[in-house]
Design an enzyme around this catalytic site. Structure first.
Site, PDB file in Angstrom:
ATOM      1  N   LYS A 183       0.830  -1.215   0.000  1.00 58.04           N
ATOM      2  CA  LYS A 183       0.000   0.000   0.000  1.00 58.04           C
ATOM      3  C   LYS A 183       0.864   1.266   0.000  1.00 58.04           C
ATOM      4  O   LYS A 183       0.616   2.184  -0.763  1.00 58.04           O
ATOM      5  CB  LYS A 183      -0.925   0.030   1.236  1.00 58.04           C
ATOM      6  CG  LYS A 183      -1.910  -1.128   1.297  1.00 58.04           C
ATOM      7  CD  LYS A 183      -2.931  -0.949   2.418  1.00 58.04           C
ATOM      8  CE  LYS A 183      -2.348  -1.042   3.826  1.00 58.04           C
ATOM      9  NZ  LYS A 183      -1.827  -2.376   4.199  1.00 58.04           N
ATOM     10  N   ARG A 240      -9.918   0.515   9.033  1.00 57.91           N
ATOM     11  CA  ARG A 240      -9.589  -0.885   9.316  1.00 57.91           C
ATOM     12  C   ARG A 240     -10.713  -1.587  10.064  1.00 57.91           C
ATOM     13  O   ARG A 240     -10.576  -2.756  10.404  1.00 57.91           O
ATOM     14  CB  ARG A 240      -8.331  -0.944  10.166  1.00 57.91           C
ATOM     15  CG  ARG A 240      -7.031  -1.153   9.357  1.00 57.91           C
ATOM     16  CD  ARG A 240      -5.901  -1.088  10.360  1.00 57.91           C
ATOM     17  NE  ARG A 240      -4.722  -1.801  10.019  1.00 57.91           N
ATOM     18  CZ  ARG A 240      -3.614  -1.243   9.520  1.00 57.91           C
ATOM     19  NH1 ARG A 240      -3.589   0.026   9.213  1.00 57.91           N
ATOM     20  NH2 ARG A 240      -2.543  -1.974   9.324  1.00 57.91           N
ATOM     21  N   ARG A 272      11.175  -6.699   5.226  1.00 56.88           N
ATOM     22  CA  ARG A 272      11.079  -5.268   5.517  1.00 56.88           C
ATOM     23  C   ARG A 272      11.604  -4.987   6.925  1.00 56.88           C
ATOM     24  O   ARG A 272      12.256  -3.977   7.163  1.00 56.88           O
ATOM     25  CB  ARG A 272       9.610  -4.820   5.391  1.00 56.88           C
ATOM     26  CG  ARG A 272       9.383  -3.347   5.650  1.00 56.88           C
ATOM     27  CD  ARG A 272       7.965  -2.922   5.305  1.00 56.88           C
ATOM     28  NE  ARG A 272       6.982  -3.332   6.291  1.00 56.88           N
ATOM     29  CZ  ARG A 272       5.669  -3.162   6.171  1.00 56.88           C
ATOM     30  NH1 ARG A 272       5.165  -2.594   5.080  1.00 56.88           N
ATOM     31  NH2 ARG A 272       4.824  -3.549   7.110  1.00 56.88           N
ATOM     32  N   ARG A 282      11.031  -1.536  12.557  1.00 57.19           N
ATOM     33  CA  ARG A 282       9.724  -1.646  13.210  1.00 57.19           C
ATOM     34  C   ARG A 282       9.661  -2.957  13.989  1.00 57.19           C
ATOM     35  O   ARG A 282       9.762  -4.025  13.395  1.00 57.19           O
ATOM     36  CB  ARG A 282       8.609  -1.634  12.151  1.00 57.19           C
ATOM     37  CG  ARG A 282       8.348  -0.281  11.570  1.00 57.19           C
ATOM     38  CD  ARG A 282       7.321  -0.331  10.456  1.00 57.19           C
ATOM     39  NE  ARG A 282       6.063  -0.976  10.841  1.00 57.19           N
ATOM     40  CZ  ARG A 282       4.990  -1.011  10.056  1.00 57.19           C
ATOM     41  NH1 ARG A 282       5.018  -0.442   8.860  1.00 57.19           N
ATOM     42  NH2 ARG A 282       3.888  -1.612  10.454  1.00 57.19           N
ATOM     43  N   ARG A 295      -1.225  -9.766  13.191  1.00 57.22           N
ATOM     44  CA  ARG A 295      -1.698  -8.655  12.353  1.00 57.22           C
ATOM     45  C   ARG A 295      -2.544  -9.190  11.197  1.00 57.22           C
ATOM     46  O   ARG A 295      -3.539  -8.578  10.813  1.00 57.22           O
ATOM     47  CB  ARG A 295      -0.499  -7.859  11.819  1.00 57.22           C
ATOM     48  CG  ARG A 295       0.209  -7.058  12.917  1.00 57.22           C
ATOM     49  CD  ARG A 295       1.548  -6.525  12.475  1.00 57.22           C
ATOM     50  NE  ARG A 295       1.455  -5.511  11.444  1.00 57.22           N
ATOM     51  CZ  ARG A 295       2.498  -5.094  10.728  1.00 57.22           C
ATOM     52  NH1 ARG A 295       3.708  -5.597  10.949  1.00 57.22           N
ATOM     53  NH2 ARG A 295       2.331  -4.170   9.807  1.00 57.22           N
TER      54      ARG A 295
HETATM   55  P1  AMP Z   1       0.441  -0.035   9.222  1.00 58.35           P
HETATM   56  O1  AMP Z   1       1.687   0.756   9.048  1.00 58.35           O
HETATM   57  O2  AMP Z   1      -0.714   0.505   8.432  1.00 58.35           O
HETATM   58  O3  AMP Z   1       0.654  -1.510   8.983  1.00 58.35           O
HETATM   59  O4  AMP Z   1       0.027   0.117  10.752  1.00 58.35           O
HETATM   60  C1  AMP Z   1       0.853  -0.334  11.797  1.00 58.35           C
HETATM   61  C2  AMP Z   1       0.024  -0.566  13.048  1.00 58.35           C
HETATM   62  O5  AMP Z   1      -0.597   0.665  13.450  1.00 58.35           O
HETATM   63  C3  AMP Z   1      -1.133  -1.540  12.881  1.00 58.35           C
HETATM   64  O6  AMP Z   1      -0.715  -2.894  13.041  1.00 58.35           O
HETATM   65  C4  AMP Z   1      -2.080  -1.091  13.987  1.00 58.35           C
HETATM   66  O7  AMP Z   1      -1.624  -1.537  15.246  1.00 58.35           O
HETATM   67  C5  AMP Z   1      -1.899   0.424  13.957  1.00 58.35           C
HETATM   68  N1  AMP Z   1      -2.890   1.052  13.036  1.00 58.35           N
HETATM   69  C6  AMP Z   1      -2.622   1.677  11.856  1.00 58.35           C
HETATM   70  N2  AMP Z   1      -3.760   2.120  11.281  1.00 58.35           N
HETATM   71  C7  AMP Z   1      -4.768   1.756  12.116  1.00 58.35           C
HETATM   72  C8  AMP Z   1      -6.184   1.888  12.067  1.00 58.35           C
HETATM   73  N3  AMP Z   1      -6.784   2.472  11.031  1.00 58.35           N
HETATM   74  N4  AMP Z   1      -6.898   1.399  13.113  1.00 58.35           N
HETATM   75  C9  AMP Z   1      -6.298   0.816  14.165  1.00 58.35           C
HETATM   76  N5  AMP Z   1      -4.971   0.616  14.260  1.00 58.35           N
HETATM   77  C10 AMP Z   1      -4.209   1.085  13.246  1.00 58.35           C
END
Ligand code: AMP
Length: 190
Positions: A14, A89, A128, A134, A146
């Site tokens: 993404k 989400r 990654r 991270r 996740r």
């Molecule tokens: P991402 O970089 O989008 O994979 O997000 C990393 C982490 O941030 C996710 O595994 C969630 O713990 C948190 N996170 C990101 N976006 C959301 C969202 N829209 N709702 C809830 N948690 C989020």
């Protein structure tokens, strides 16, 4: 206004595709994951709250996430449109987003889902993790959590927008350019 949701499991590409889309279509990119990482790196109260959930591969509660997203959208009154990356989400997040956009007299134009199988995702995220720093990218059990959370809580958002005839599925396996071409085809038809 074009407002896009870039959808798909963690590690589906993404962020990579969002960077290409904003270049071509001049949209504002909002990644809730990036916003949380910014808050965490600055040890803000929001960042400290989010850290507890992110470290376990769980979703940050809607009450926190929706407010943060709303502030970010409202800080860009000049926007020609937005790409939402990693948001919504959950169904309540989708409903809140729709309400926010309705208040701005606009709406979601399309949700584009990048399809990638679980085992490929685990490989990609572990790779990654070698450079992203991270913690949630470096532990296989957190990555699996996740993916589970994605399947149970996030995947229904695809059907939510499908009912509005806005959901599109794209194969997330291929070169960055091939995938971008498929996304462009959808966007150019909107
Ligand atoms: P991402 O970089 O989008 O994979 O997000 C990393 C982490 O941030 C996710 O595994 C969630 O713990 C948190 N996170 C990101 N976006 C959301 C969202 N829209 N709702 C809830 N948690 C989020």
């Amino acid at each position: 206004m074009i407002n896009l949701i870039l959808f798909g499991p963690p590690g589906s590409g993404k962020g990579t595709q969002a960077a290409k889309i904003i270049e071509k279509y001049t949209l504002i990119h909002i990644s809730t994951g990036d916003l949380f990482r910014y808050e965490m790196s600055h040890d803000t109260p929001l960042g400290m709250q989010a850290k507890e959930y992110i470290g376990k591969g769980e979703l940050v509660p809607d009450s926190i996430t929706i407010g943060m997203l709303r502030n970010k959208v409202e800080s860009h009154p000049e926007a020609k449109g937005f790409i939402f990356d990693g948001f919504p989400r959950t169904i309540p997040q989708a409903e809140a987003l729709d309400a926010l956009l309705t208040g701005m007299e606009t709406s979601i134009s399309a949700l584009i889902a990048l399809e990638v199988q679980d085992e490929e995702i685990i490989k990609r995220i572990m790779l990654r993790g070698e450079t992203s720093g991270r913690p949630d990218d470096s532990d296989e059990s957190i990555i699996r959590n996740r993916i589970e959370v994605y399947n149970s809580e996030t995947a229904p958002v695809f059907d939510y927008y499908k009912q509005q005839n806005k959901s599109y599925s794209i194969n997330g396996i291929g070169t960055i350019e091939e995938i971008f071409d498929h996304i462009s085809e959808v966007l150019d038809d909107l």
